[in-house]
Design a protein around this motif. Structure first.
Motif, mmCIF file in Angstrom:
data_model
loop_
_atom_site.group_PDB
_atom_site.id
_atom_site.type_symbol
_atom_site.label_atom_id
_atom_site.label_comp_id
_atom_site.label_asym_id
_atom_site.label_seq_id
_atom_site.Cartn_x
_atom_site.Cartn_y
_atom_site.Cartn_z
ATOM 1 N N ALA A 5 0.858 -1.499 -0.241
ATOM 2 C CA ALA A 5 -0.225 0.152 0.144
ATOM 3 C C ALA A 5 1.502 1.559 -0.363
ATOM 4 O O ALA A 5 0.807 2.459 0.128
ATOM 5 N N GLN A 6 1.941 0.865 0.195
ATOM 6 C CA GLN A 6 3.260 2.071 0.060
ATOM 7 C C GLN A 6 3.251 2.772 -1.785
ATOM 8 O O GLN A 6 2.128 2.441 -2.601
ATOM 9 N N GLN A 7 3.685 4.415 -1.425
ATOM 10 C CA GLN A 7 3.117 5.062 -2.210
ATOM 11 C C GLN A 7 3.938 4.227 -4.016
ATOM 12 O O GLN A 7 4.964 4.341 -4.269
ATOM 13 N N MET A 8 3.058 3.942 -5.057
ATOM 14 C CA MET A 8 3.721 2.995 -6.794
ATOM 15 C C MET A 8 3.713 3.567 -7.392
ATOM 16 O O MET A 8 4.913 3.600 -8.158
ATOM 17 N N VAL A 9 3.096 5.239 -7.607
ATOM 18 C CA VAL A 9 4.158 6.074 -8.822
ATOM 19 C C VAL A 9 4.865 7.414 -7.385
ATOM 20 O O VAL A 9 4.127 8.309 -7.332
ATOM 21 N N GLY A 40 4.182 -4.022 -13.631
ATOM 22 C CA GLY A 40 5.690 -4.296 -14.875
ATOM 23 C C GLY A 40 6.527 -3.299 -15.143
ATOM 24 O O GLY A 40 7.723 -3.428 -15.378
ATOM 25 N N GLU A 41 6.202 -2.432 -16.049
ATOM 26 C CA GLU A 41 6.543 -1.038 -16.183
ATOM 27 C C GLU A 41 6.914 -0.234 -15.527
ATOM 28 O O GLU A 41 8.032 0.116 -15.615
ATOM 29 N N LEU A 42 6.262 -0.064 -14.476
ATOM 30 C CA LEU A 42 6.085 1.229 -12.622
ATOM 31 C C LEU A 42 7.204 -0.086 -12.532
ATOM 32 O O LEU A 42 9.427 1.110 -11.496
ATOM 33 N N TYR A 43 8.319 -1.248 -12.155
ATOM 34 C CA TYR A 43 8.985 -2.025 -11.548
ATOM 35 C C TYR A 43 10.439 -2.026 -12.543
ATOM 36 O O TYR A 43 11.459 -1.642 -11.929
ATOM 37 N N ARG A 44 10.238 -1.835 -14.118
ATOM 38 C CA ARG A 44 11.259 -1.296 -14.923
ATOM 39 C C ARG A 44 11.645 -0.375 -14.753
ATOM 40 O O ARG A 44 13.057 0.026 -14.841
ATOM 41 N N LEU A 45 11.284 1.055 -14.128
ATOM 42 C CA LEU A 45 11.283 2.302 -14.427
ATOM 43 C C LEU A 45 12.087 3.347 -12.729
ATOM 44 O O LEU A 45 12.743 3.521 -12.440
ATOM 45 N N SER A 46 11.425 1.841 -11.610
ATOM 46 C CA SER A 46 11.242 2.865 -10.286
ATOM 47 C C SER A 46 11.844 1.965 -9.722
ATOM 48 O O SER A 46 11.412 0.679 -8.835
ATOM 49 N N PRO A 47 12.959 2.645 -8.658
ATOM 50 C CA PRO A 47 14.209 1.815 -8.046
ATOM 51 C C PRO A 47 13.145 1.674 -7.117
ATOM 52 O O PRO A 47 12.676 0.466 -5.567
ATOM 53 N N THR A 48 12.300 2.563 -6.394
ATOM 54 C CA THR A 48 11.014 2.774 -5.407
ATOM 55 C C THR A 48 10.112 0.953 -5.859
ATOM 56 O O THR A 48 10.183 0.315 -4.402
ATOM 57 N N VAL A 49 9.437 0.995 -7.022
ATOM 58 C CA VAL A 49 9.131 -0.328 -7.043
ATOM 59 C C VAL A 49 10.240 -1.886 -7.160
ATOM 60 O O VAL A 49 9.503 -2.312 -6.301
ATOM 61 N N ARG A 66 1.700 18.480 -6.068
ATOM 62 C CA ARG A 66 1.655 18.026 -4.681
ATOM 63 C C ARG A 66 0.726 17.058 -4.155
ATOM 64 O O ARG A 66 0.397 17.446 -2.833
ATOM 65 N N ARG A 67 0.514 16.222 -5.106
ATOM 66 C CA ARG A 67 -0.016 15.316 -4.684
ATOM 67 C C ARG A 67 -0.154 14.298 -5.003
ATOM 68 O O ARG A 67 -0.096 14.118 -6.406
ATOM 69 N N ALA A 68 -0.061 13.000 -5.012
ATOM 70 C CA ALA A 68 -0.090 12.196 -5.716
ATOM 71 C C ALA A 68 -1.149 10.405 -5.122
ATOM 72 O O ALA A 68 -0.543 10.424 -3.618
ATOM 73 N N VAL A 69 -1.776 10.191 -5.662
ATOM 74 C CA VAL A 69 -2.558 9.442 -5.487
ATOM 75 C C VAL A 69 -2.441 7.524 -6.080
ATOM 76 O O VAL A 69 -2.621 8.220 -7.865
ATOM 77 N N SER A 70 -2.348 6.819 -5.814
ATOM 78 C CA SER A 70 -2.212 5.755 -6.879
ATOM 79 C C SER A 70 -2.914 4.245 -6.329
ATOM 80 O O SER A 70 -2.944 4.967 -5.028
ATOM 81 N N ASP A 109 -2.080 7.742 -1.194
ATOM 82 C CA ASP A 109 -2.751 9.125 -0.953
ATOM 83 C C ASP A 109 -1.244 9.752 -0.220
ATOM 84 O O ASP A 109 -1.114 10.236 1.025
ATOM 85 N N SER A 110 -0.489 10.692 -0.963
ATOM 86 C CA SER A 110 0.559 11.211 -0.870
ATOM 87 C C SER A 110 0.869 13.084 -1.099
ATOM 88 O O SER A 110 0.586 12.971 -1.757
#
Length: 303
Positions: free
Chosen positions: A154-158, A197-206, A236-240, A259-260
């Motif tokens: 449930a952490q921020q995926m984006v 899958g795209e997020l896994y390729r792009l994001s160190p967080t994911v 200012r806000r990111a929701v995923s 919701d960040s």
């Protein structure tokens, strides 16, 4: 644990309708002198000694229920270096479904509030979870820094503080609309979807969150996202949110919603490690503390 949480938790996610065309700017919030590229605006914030404030909440939502449960909150400061977030000081609080008092009492130490300071590749965490196992006079547990808390879907995926992730996500914008005022500035909401899958390729967080490359089935899962961008082109806000079926393990599907909120861009920050005299390493913990040891209670090894 997930099955129990799900049984006491929350309603299917309702995502606001996105009806404005992608090229619309109904808020008319972009002055001629403002930066026009959110990625460039983000990179300009990467100055040592400055950062941004974070306020975040994560929810588990079980299909078919009538209550939404806040699973965790995080708040504090993220400090930048020349290439991105270099340090952080965050306090986390957790909640269990209020209808299950017995479960909440049993795991009260596991879900106790915690504060984590991360600096120079090392994290220092203070929490009641292992307080009784710490050596006398110690209050901070030292561990290698993690970009996320492993195992918390449930952490921020984006993560809009990663330039490559921000650029790729915005390239998939399918709608825009007025987003209201956040952190004192009017915003426009950019919305769309991207696969896990795209997020896994792009994001160190994911990659840090998942730990391993997702299976073909999981990689195809769609992550819905909304980014609220101010007239200065800063987020200012990111929701995923994303939904994963647990049928077979439980009788419901689980939706993870994060919701960040980002505020005070450019705030001065000087995060330092706790005093060395208060820091212990994992191998110094007393894991044989008996009935009063939180590790023993959770692992079932106490008296």
């Amino acid at each position: 644990m997930i099955a129990t949480l799900t049984g006491a938790a929350a309603v299917a996610l309702v995502v606001p309708a996105l009806v404005a065309p992608a090229n619309a700017d109904p808020a008319n919030t972009t002055p001629a002198s403002a930066p026009t590229d959110p990625v460039s605006a983000l990179r300009k914030q990467f100055r040592p000694g400055h950062g941004v404030k974070l306020g975040e909440q994560a929810k588990l939502i079980g299909e078919g229920k009538t209550e939404r449960v806040i699973f965790s909150r995080r708040g504090g400061v993220l400090e930048f270096g020349g290439k991105g977030v270099a340090a952080s000081d965050l306090t986390s609080t957790f909640s269990l479904p209020g209808t299950d008092r017995k479960l909440a009492e049993e795991f009260k130490d596991l879900f106790a509030p915690s504060r984590t300071i991360t600096v120079k590749g090392v994290s220092y965490t203070s929490s009641a979870f292992y307080a009784e196992a710490m050596p006398e006079g110690k209050k901070w547990l030292r561990t290698p820094a993690e970009p996320v808390s492993p195992g918390n879907p449930a952490q921020q995926m984006v993560n809009p503080l990663e330039p490559a992730t921000l650029k790729a996500v915005l390239a998939r914008t399918t709608a825009r609309r007025a987003g209201g005022t956040w952190d004192g500035t009017r915003t426009v909401v950019h919305s769309g979807t991207i696969t896990l899958g795209e997020l896994y390729r792009l994001s160190p967080t994911v990659r840090g969150l998942l730990g391993a490359k997702p299976s073909a089935k999981s990689a195809a899962l769609k992550v819905s996202w909304q980014l609220y961008i101010g007239s200065d082109q800063l987020v200012r806000r990111a929701v995923s949110s994303w939904t994963q079926s647990t049928r077979g393990l439980t009788s419901v599907d689980l939706t993870y919603l994060n919701d960040s909120r980002y505020s005070g861009w450019g705030v001065k920050s000087s995060i330092k490690a706790p005093p060395a005299a208060q820091v212990a390493d994992f191998d110094e913990l007393d894991l044989e503390g008996g009935n009063d040891d939180p590790f023993a209670r959770i692992l079932g090894t106490g008296n």
